[in-house]
Motif scaffolding. Sequence first.
Motif, PDB file in Angstrom:
ATOM      1  N   CYS A  73      10.028 -13.392 -37.310  1.00 37.82           N
ATOM      2  CA  CYS A  73       8.952 -13.081 -36.368  1.00 37.82           C
ATOM      3  C   CYS A  73       9.060 -11.618 -35.941  1.00 37.82           C
ATOM      4  O   CYS A  73       9.393 -11.303 -34.802  1.00 37.82           O
ATOM      5  CB  CYS A  73       9.023 -14.022 -35.156  1.00 37.82           C
ATOM      6  SG  CYS A  73       7.556 -13.870 -34.099  1.00 37.82           S
ATOM      7  N   SER A 104       5.548 -18.722 -34.587  1.00 40.34           N
ATOM      8  CA  SER A 104       4.761 -19.938 -34.369  1.00 40.34           C
ATOM      9  C   SER A 104       3.940 -19.767 -33.112  1.00 40.34           C
ATOM     10  O   SER A 104       4.300 -19.038 -32.198  1.00 40.34           O
ATOM     11  CB  SER A 104       5.683 -21.162 -34.269  1.00 40.34           C
ATOM     12  OG  SER A 104       6.495 -21.044 -33.129  1.00 40.34           O
ATOM     13  N   ASN A 105       2.847 -20.464 -33.039  1.00 37.99           N
ATOM     14  CA  ASN A 105       1.956 -20.383 -31.871  1.00 37.99           C
ATOM     15  C   ASN A 105       2.137 -21.583 -30.962  1.00 37.99           C
ATOM     16  O   ASN A 105       1.220 -22.043 -30.319  1.00 37.99           O
ATOM     17  CB  ASN A 105       0.476 -20.322 -32.347  1.00 37.99           C
ATOM     18  CG  ASN A 105       0.190 -19.029 -33.049  1.00 37.99           C
ATOM     19  OD1 ASN A 105       0.795 -18.008 -32.767  1.00 37.99           O
ATOM     20  ND2 ASN A 105      -0.750 -19.069 -33.992  1.00 37.99           N
TER      21      ASN A 105
END
Length: 85
Positions: free
Chosen positions: A54, A83-84
């Motif tokens: 990320c 990730s959301n």
Amino acid sequence: MKRLIALALVAFSTLAVADEVQVPQQQPAVEQYTYATDLDIANVISVTPIADVCEVVPAQMTYEDHQGQRHILEYRVMGNGCSNG
């Protein structure tokens, strides 16, 4: 006469083998992408996989321009590890 035929066969077989030998191409220099880079991409040959992190990571694209010259372009992308959720 047999010698002449044998000599002709050897000559033709040598030419056939010479056609199969390929000279390795020299690797082009890696070019750094900027917003001002003028791209001429006719055919994308390969793109490196994006890391599963990320953060911003380097990636490379190998391509040919419209004159058949091969280029390697390095650019920065966001990794696939965010990730959301």
